[in-house]
Enzyme design. Structure first.
Site, PDB file in Angstrom:
ATOM      1  N   HIS A 191      42.995  44.134  45.209  1.00  0.00           N
ATOM      2  CA  HIS A 191      43.588  44.727  43.843  1.00  0.00           C
ATOM      3  C   HIS A 191      45.687  44.127  43.263  1.00  0.00           C
ATOM      4  O   HIS A 191      45.032  44.578  42.879  1.00  0.00           O
ATOM      5  CB  HIS A 191      43.297  46.243  44.577  1.00  0.00           C
ATOM      6  CG  HIS A 191      42.149  46.630  44.707  1.00  0.00           C
ATOM      7  ND1 HIS A 191      41.362  46.839  46.439  1.00  0.00           N
ATOM      8  CD2 HIS A 191      40.909  47.151  43.959  1.00  0.00           C
ATOM      9  CE1 HIS A 191      40.214  46.864  45.997  1.00  0.00           C
ATOM     10  NE2 HIS A 191      39.558  47.254  44.850  1.00  0.00           N
ATOM     11  N   ARG A 298      40.098  54.042  38.345  1.00  0.00           N
ATOM     12  CA  ARG A 298      39.711  54.170  39.768  1.00  0.00           C
ATOM     13  C   ARG A 298      41.506  55.042  40.506  1.00  0.00           C
ATOM     14  O   ARG A 298      42.479  54.795  39.998  1.00  0.00           O
ATOM     15  CB  ARG A 298      40.794  52.773  39.894  1.00  0.00           C
ATOM     16  CG  ARG A 298      39.430  51.653  39.850  1.00  0.00           C
ATOM     17  CD  ARG A 298      40.405  50.213  40.235  1.00  0.00           C
ATOM     18  NE  ARG A 298      39.328  49.101  40.591  1.00  0.00           N
ATOM     19  CZ  ARG A 298      39.150  48.178  40.339  1.00  0.00           C
ATOM     20  NH1 ARG A 298      39.937  48.307  38.937  1.00  0.00           N
ATOM     21  NH2 ARG A 298      38.412  47.137  39.591  1.00  0.00           N
ATOM     22  N   ARG A 334      35.805  57.269  39.256  1.00  0.00           N
ATOM     23  CA  ARG A 334      35.894  57.140  40.355  1.00  0.00           C
ATOM     24  C   ARG A 334      36.445  58.089  41.762  1.00  0.00           C
ATOM     25  O   ARG A 334      37.775  57.986  41.444  1.00  0.00           O
ATOM     26  CB  ARG A 334      35.806  55.634  40.810  1.00  0.00           C
ATOM     27  CG  ARG A 334      35.653  55.728  42.116  1.00  0.00           C
ATOM     28  CD  ARG A 334      35.079  54.363  42.616  1.00  0.00           C
ATOM     29  NE  ARG A 334      37.007  53.778  42.512  1.00  0.00           N
ATOM     30  CZ  ARG A 334      37.241  51.968  42.753  1.00  0.00           C
ATOM     31  NH1 ARG A 334      36.155  51.268  42.624  1.00  0.00           N
ATOM     32  NH2 ARG A 334      38.412  52.217  42.618  1.00  0.00           N
ATOM     33  N   GLU A 433      27.767  49.012  45.628  1.00  0.00           N
ATOM     34  CA  GLU A 433      28.518  47.730  46.429  1.00  0.00           C
ATOM     35  C   GLU A 433      28.883  47.499  48.095  1.00  0.00           C
ATOM     36  O   GLU A 433      29.145  46.868  48.341  1.00  0.00           O
ATOM     37  CB  GLU A 433      30.248  48.143  45.412  1.00  0.00           C
ATOM     38  CG  GLU A 433      31.038  49.361  46.422  1.00  0.00           C
ATOM     39  CD  GLU A 433      32.173  49.912  45.692  1.00  0.00           C
ATOM     40  OE1 GLU A 433      32.380  48.551  44.847  1.00  0.00           O
ATOM     41  OE2 GLU A 433      32.548  51.039  45.940  1.00  0.00           O
ATOM     42  N   ASN A 456      33.049  43.385  42.796  1.00  0.00           N
ATOM     43  CA  ASN A 456      34.183  42.918  43.959  1.00  0.00           C
ATOM     44  C   ASN A 456      33.473  43.198  45.390  1.00  0.00           C
ATOM     45  O   ASN A 456      34.105  42.051  46.052  1.00  0.00           O
ATOM     46  CB  ASN A 456      35.108  43.914  43.716  1.00  0.00           C
ATOM     47  CG  ASN A 456      35.891  43.587  41.975  1.00  0.00           C
ATOM     48  OD1 ASN A 456      35.358  42.064  41.837  1.00  0.00           O
ATOM     49  ND2 ASN A 456      36.047  44.534  41.456  1.00  0.00           N
ATOM     50  N   ASP A 457      33.441  44.379  45.500  1.00  0.00           N
ATOM     51  CA  ASP A 457      33.066  44.847  46.938  1.00  0.00           C
ATOM     52  C   ASP A 457      31.586  44.710  47.995  1.00  0.00           C
ATOM     53  O   ASP A 457      31.153  43.675  48.790  1.00  0.00           O
ATOM     54  CB  ASP A 457      33.153  46.112  47.231  1.00  0.00           C
ATOM     55  CG  ASP A 457      34.831  46.293  47.041  1.00  0.00           C
ATOM     56  OD1 ASP A 457      35.253  45.828  48.408  1.00  0.00           O
ATOM     57  OD2 ASP A 457      35.270  47.407  47.084  1.00  0.00           O
ATOM     58  N   ARG A 467      37.663  39.567  49.853  1.00  0.00           N
ATOM     59  CA  ARG A 467      37.818  39.253  48.580  1.00  0.00           C
ATOM     60  C   ARG A 467      39.668  38.927  48.459  1.00  0.00           C
ATOM     61  O   ARG A 467      40.265  38.775  47.331  1.00  0.00           O
ATOM     62  CB  ARG A 467      37.647  40.755  47.869  1.00  0.00           C
ATOM     63  CG  ARG A 467      38.493  41.907  48.199  1.00  0.00           C
ATOM     64  CD  ARG A 467      37.688  43.085  47.618  1.00  0.00           C
ATOM     65  NE  ARG A 467      38.320  43.440  46.576  1.00  0.00           N
ATOM     66  CZ  ARG A 467      37.789  44.808  45.732  1.00  0.00           C
ATOM     67  NH1 ARG A 467      36.628  45.318  46.275  1.00  0.00           N
ATOM     68  NH2 ARG A 467      38.859  44.690  44.192  1.00  0.00           N
ATOM     69  N   CYS A 504      30.747  47.352  37.268  1.00  0.00           N
ATOM     70  CA  CYS A 504      32.335  47.401  36.834  1.00  0.00           C
ATOM     71  C   CYS A 504      32.674  46.655  37.832  1.00  0.00           C
ATOM     72  O   CYS A 504      34.149  46.640  37.628  1.00  0.00           O
ATOM     73  CB  CYS A 504      32.518  48.956  36.810  1.00  0.00           C
ATOM     74  SG  CYS A 504      32.468  49.534  38.444  1.00  0.00           S
TER      75      CYS A 504
HETATM   76  C1  PEP Z   1      33.953  46.601  43.006  1.00  0.00           C
HETATM   77  O1  PEP Z   1      34.209  46.633  44.547  1.00  0.00           O
HETATM   78  O2  PEP Z   1      33.294  45.888  42.259  1.00  0.00           O
HETATM   79  C2  PEP Z   1      35.153  47.545  41.995  1.00  0.00           C
HETATM   80  C3  PEP Z   1      34.694  47.566  40.878  1.00  0.00           C
HETATM   81  O3  PEP Z   1      35.831  48.181  42.797  1.00  0.00           O
HETATM   82  P1  PEP Z   1      37.293  48.119  43.418  1.00  0.00           P
HETATM   83  O4  PEP Z   1      37.436  46.542  42.572  1.00  0.00           O
HETATM   84  O5  PEP Z   1      37.927  48.695  42.994  1.00  0.00           O
HETATM   85  O6  PEP Z   1      37.021  47.948  44.400  1.00  0.00           O
HETATM   86 MG    MG Z   2      35.149  48.431  44.739  1.00  0.00          MG
END
Ligand code: PEP
Ligand code: MG
Length: 585
Positions: A191, A298, A334, A433, A456-457, A467, A504
């Site tokens: 993040h 977010r 979200r 995710e 991402n997750d 990550r 996303c």
């Molecule tokens: C993701 O996990 O891809 C996502 C967009 O949420 P975040 O990066 O805030 O966990």
């Molecule tokens: Mg996420």
């Protein structure tokens, strides 16, 4: 001059001066102080020792109250050390005669003591060595607590150098003064990296040993395109990088000229390009880059940037402000995604042992219904002011979606009774995710108004790779066939329902993946605002047929290497000048 290779997480090249940030243990200033500073450093030392003494007394009293007399005795040793004349005068002498900073003098003298205890070689003294280390950290924390003060007086052109930076620390940085961010830890989709990208700040993470090599004020080059840091550059290197900086600026400017043009493929398929934001203020960047709206807000940053949880009114004000700035364009909110790396575990009374698999995201919201209800009520109220969608993060089973929707329905009734307007048709969707949600996406599609794929997750949980961990960053592969398979499964399930589906995760803003994502059927991508122009450039250069052919070919590959090579080759063919920096191996 020294060259360090890290992980490129936010593009751009800058030259600046190092500004070290971190916990006391991580950043002990090694500089030699001037004679005129000696007195001030001694005063700082005395105050820090007094402060640590007060903390120890408090701790002893609390332990006595909660656990009894015997365990409280542990702190007698700590208190005794702080009164130890020999130790205190050794530290003071190191400042007065050795011209060390108070921090360095404390660190050195405490370590001497630790060494002595350790050499005694029995368990009792081993424990004492740990107590000394504990006390050292307390004194250093107290000395370096002044860091917040330092942060408030950052010089212009500062490059933040930290062992680790939390997302909220990054978000709080003064954008007028900070030109780049470097950290020893971290990965591409952590993040903090996302926040750096959102701020448009060149950034390299996973530098591993940078903090130990650098002094406050050192000149350095941050190359966020290649993931390289150059310490104390020589004049030739500096010249070379200034030229690269200019080239990078010009290519960015050329891309920006696309911002007013439509995001449409050569054969006429319109692709929605949305921005990911953490704060309403970033909407300016979404629009300036030619975005169609916000695909991911977010909201957890509202928790991260204050000490108390946000109230319903705090939420409501932020959402209405976002809608005003968007002027009728869509906003996908979200709900709170706290937990894992988005909750400094120190803030929790009882830190989790494995926070990435713990009480995070929708689980956290459902566990704290008062906070969740405040957010949901505010979202519903805001929905009367513009096109709002809501989605729940990290949903891993159907019950979580149902519980969230039930709460929204109850709150809707409440608002109706109170005569407060809201959009009764507000779409409610889920982020996909977690592999369980991806694998069950047909079932989820029957109860969701839309999907947003959070790669991402999804990558992290599918491949079992943290990550944010630089040690396994090479295994964090969005091009892994298992990830490609899951994304395809979700898009198909959405199409079959049919419901809208967007993506996303950071993959959406990486031009290497654009053709594949379009070819798999995605028509909405949401990304860091700065990436919108380059993705638009890809879209305007391709036909859907080309993308679908590529997606079919990639679908038969069995290694991430094959997938990535094929995607890079296609991108390179489109325009080597524009996409060169993304396809460099
Ligand atoms: C993701 O996990 O891809 C996502 C967009 O949420 P975040 O990066 O805030 O966990
Ligand atoms: Mg996420």
């Amino acid at each position: 001059m020294e060259r360090i290779k890290g992980i490129a997480v936010s593009p751009g090249i800058v030259v600046g001066r190092a500004f070290l940030v971190g916990t006391a243990e991580q950043v002990v200033p090694h500089r030699t102080i001037a004679e005129s500073e000696v007195e001030g450093q001694v005063v700082r030392l005395r105050e820090a020792l007094d402060d640590a003494g007060r903390q120890i007394v408090e701790l002893r009293e609390r332990t006595r109250f909660e656990l009894g007399e015997e365990p409280a005795k542990i702190f007698e040793f700590h208190a005794g050390l702080l009164r130890d004349r020999a130790l205190v005068s050794a530290i003071q002498r190191r400042i007065e005669n050795g011209r060390a900073t108070a921090e360095l003098a404390v660190a050195e003298q405490f370590r001497v003591l630790v060494g002595q205890f350790k050499r005694m070689g029995n368990e009792v003294f081993e424990q004492k060595a740990n107590d000394v280390l504990d006390l050292e950290r307390r004194v250093l924390d107290s000395l370096m607590g002044e860091q917040e003060d330092r942060l408030a007086h950052l010089p212009e052109g500062s490059v933040i150098v930290a062992h680790e930076l939390t997302p909220s620390q990054a978000a709080a940085l003064d954008r007028q003064k900070v030109v780049g961010i470097l950290t020893d830890l971290g990965g591409r989709t952590g993040h903090t990296s996302i926040v750096a990208r959102a701020m448009g700040m060149p950034s390299v993470v996973g530098c591993q040993r940078l903090v130990g090599l650098i002094e406050d004020g050192d000149e350095l080059i941050v190359d966020g395109n290649e993931g390289v840091v150059i310490l104390r550059p020589d004049p030739r290197t500096l010249d070379d990088y200034r030229r690269r900086q200019e080239r990078s600026r010009r290519s960015r400017q050329a891309l920006m000229e696309l911002s007013g043009l439509e995001s449409v493929t050569r054969d006429g398929v319109r692709i929605q390009l949305m921005g990911n934001i953490e704060f309403p203020e970033e909407i300016g960047a979404v629009l300036a880059n030619g975005g169609d709206g916000v695909g991911l807000y977010r909201t957890e940053f509202m928790w991260l940037t204050r000490d108390e949880p946000p109230t319903e009114e705090d939420h409501y004000r932020a959402y209405v402000r976002a809608l005003e700035l968007l002027g009728g364009r869509p906003l996908t909110i979200r709900t709170c995604d706290l937990g894992a790396d988005k909750y400094t575990q120190e803030r929790m009374e009882d830190p989790e042992r494995n926070p990435f698999l713990g009480l995070r995201s929708i689980r956290h919201s459902l566990a704290v219904p008062s906070e969740f209800k405040a957010q949901l009520r505010a979202i519903l109220r805001a929905s009367a002011h513009g096109p709002v969608k809501t989605m729940f993060p990290l949903v891993s089973n159907l019950m979580e979606l149902r519980q969230g929707k039930l709460m929204l329905a109850d709150l809707g009734e409440e608002l109706e009774d109170e005569g407060i307007p809201f959009d009764r048709q507000m779409p409610v969707g889920v982020m996909i995710e977690v592999p369980s949600a991806a694998l069950m996406s047909r079932t989820f599609a029957a109860e969701s108004a839309f999907f947003s794929i959070g790669t991402n997750d999804l990558v992290q949980y599918t491949l079992a790779v943290d990550r944010g961990n630089e040690r396994v960053a090479h295994l964090y592969q969005p091009a892994h066939p298992a990830v490609v398979y899951l994304v395809k499964t979700v898009v198909r399930a959405a199409r079959g329902a049919p419901i809208d589906c967007s993506l996303c995760g950071e993959m959406a803003g990486d031009p290497v993946f654009s053709m594949l994502l379009l070819g798999m059927g995605l028509r909405t991508l949401s990304m860091v605002p700065d990436q919108i122009p380059v993705i638009k450039r890809v879209i305007r250069s391709v036909t859907m047929e080309q993308c679908e052919r590529l997606a079919r070919r990639v679908g038969s590959f069995d290694s991430e290497r094959q997938v990535e090579t094929a995607l890079r080759d296609e991108l390179r063919k489109l325009d080597p000048d524009v996409f060169g920096q993304w396809v460099a191996e």
